[in-house]
Write a protein that holds these residues in place. Sequence first.
Motif, PDB file in Angstrom:
ATOM      1  N   SER A   1      23.706  38.753  -6.732  1.00  0.00           N
ATOM      2  CA  SER A   1      24.969  39.358  -6.250  1.00  0.00           C
ATOM      3  C   SER A   1      25.027  40.776  -6.452  1.00  0.00           C
ATOM      4  O   SER A   1      25.506  41.680  -5.595  1.00  0.00           O
ATOM      5  CB  SER A   1      25.989  38.649  -6.666  1.00  0.00           C
ATOM      6  OG  SER A   1      26.178  38.999  -7.994  1.00  0.00           O
TER       7      SER A   1
ATOM      8  N   PRO B   1      23.187  42.886  -3.133  1.00  0.00           N
ATOM      9  CA  PRO B   1      23.990  43.366  -2.142  1.00  0.00           C
ATOM     10  C   PRO B   1      25.357  44.369  -2.145  1.00  0.00           C
ATOM     11  O   PRO B   1      25.462  45.273  -1.632  1.00  0.00           O
ATOM     12  CB  PRO B   1      24.870  41.944  -1.490  1.00  0.00           C
ATOM     13  CG  PRO B   1      23.771  40.947  -2.176  1.00  0.00           C
ATOM     14  CD  PRO B   1      23.135  41.691  -3.475  1.00  0.00           C
TER      15      PRO B   1
ATOM     16  N   THR C   1      23.761  47.509  -2.283  1.00  0.00           N
ATOM     17  CA  THR C   1      23.416  48.134  -0.910  1.00  0.00           C
ATOM     18  C   THR C   1      24.434  48.440  -0.221  1.00  0.00           C
ATOM     19  O   THR C   1      24.794  49.596   0.516  1.00  0.00           O
ATOM     20  CB  THR C   1      22.837  47.004   0.031  1.00  0.00           C
ATOM     21  OG1 THR C   1      21.514  46.399  -0.928  1.00  0.00           O
ATOM     22  CG2 THR C   1      22.445  47.401   1.300  1.00  0.00           C
TER      23      THR C   1
END
Length: 524
Positions: free
Chosen positions: A2, A5, A8
């Motif tokens: 997790s 992401p 990102t």
Amino acid sequence: MSDKPAATAQARNSRLKLIALAVLVIAMTLTVAGSLWLVQKKARQLALPTLHSELWQAYQIHMAMDRLLLASQDLLKGKLVPDDLVVRVQVLRSLTQPLEGQHLFDFLPESRPAAESTLQRVISLSRQWDEQAQWGDAAATRQVAEQAAESLPRLQKPMHEVMVATNISLANELDAERQHLYDYFTGLGWALLGLLIGVSLLVLRLVGNYREARELSRNLTELNQHLEQRVTERTAELAEGQALLKQILDASPSDVVLADSSGKQVYFVNQRLMQRLSLDQASDFSLNRLFCNAREALHFREALLARHRVDDWEGLLAGEPPYWGVVSGRLLEYRGGPAQLIWSYDISLRKGMEQELLVLATTDALTGLSNRHAFMQRAQELLKTAERFDQPCTLLMLDIDHFKQINDTHGHQIGDKVLATLGGLLKKELREVDIIGRLGGEEFAALLAQTDQIDAMQVAERLRASVEAMPLPRANGEQVRLTLSIGLASRHPAEPLEGALGRADAALYKAKSAGRNRVARATN
């Protein structure tokens, strides 16, 4: 899983914020630039010295018409000299000329053709009278006075209407400009409000950046504490590696140097190179100390920095005495920064052998002159240079008269001495820039640089006379008599070397046919 992401998404949000900030800065810059441009444009318009002077110009024209009418009447009564009237005409013309092509009545609420036609009539008359009235021409000036005395009274009242129409048009124009100024300042006010909003957003962004910087600073302090121990361990490893590298480079059969990319800090020079260059310490090394030519050292450094590697660069290197060497180099990383590794080895022996082979390949062993192949190559280069700069040059074909008879009578040993002696005479009599060669047997050739046919004839006659008077070896007590026939041909534009050789050879044949021991010129 997790965390990736989330990172990102955070990076995407940061990019979007950066893009929005860049767009805001660009918009603010364009707003400031546009506002300054509008202010400068309007300031230049308002600073014009003739701005809104139409009414004053119309009034001046009206007054000049009155003065010209009075002057014309005085001239016709004999109270005024003609040249004074010329002055009045020129004054009127200087006042009407700026109004040509202008639109004084553009801002009238309704068109006034009479005022426009009156103004055009006054401008036309002033132009006509200015061309007609000349200094010292009393008759022409009197005609102008008669025309002015007749025309101007009828134009006085219409000219007053012109002034009225000009005043009305000017008032309307000023009202329009006031409205424009109001619009300009309203736009500037909105622009300043936008700049205020933009500056506020930038301040908020800076405050946010400051908080992020403080958080990053705290994290960096923690990282530094962890890195200090790692740096200590790594330093010990590097020290061991550097000691090993020094041992390897010092044992190398090549001359090796390791320095930073600028060449100012020298890390290592092996003992072989220090002895060759007579260096007291490694810091004394530089590329200028390695190469004999400072320009070649500069070119090597530029090539190394541009390509990051240089292989087999041949050059004359410093030493006692200087020697030919092959130099190579690499750009690499050393001690955390860019560095250059340079190594070289001596190729003097190979260069000497190459030079000997070159001399053997291009020199006639008996005379020491260029052989046929070398002469043809050098002569073609000289002809190309002469063609490029449109310089004269002349080819001489030289042949020893009755050389076969000399060989048959006195032997080939004397013949060889004759050829060698002639070769030495040619090198002595001709210049270094001239190209001399033995083409074969008793046939020689010389290409005289920057020499026309007249000068070449003098040179050829001097050579012929010198050969005739040249002391020669004797055979069995007998005098060996030697003479020379010479054919001469000057360069033709765009002519190849073979063409010049053919014409010079034909001239040589002509000299032989005419009795030998003479110089003949090519006829074409």
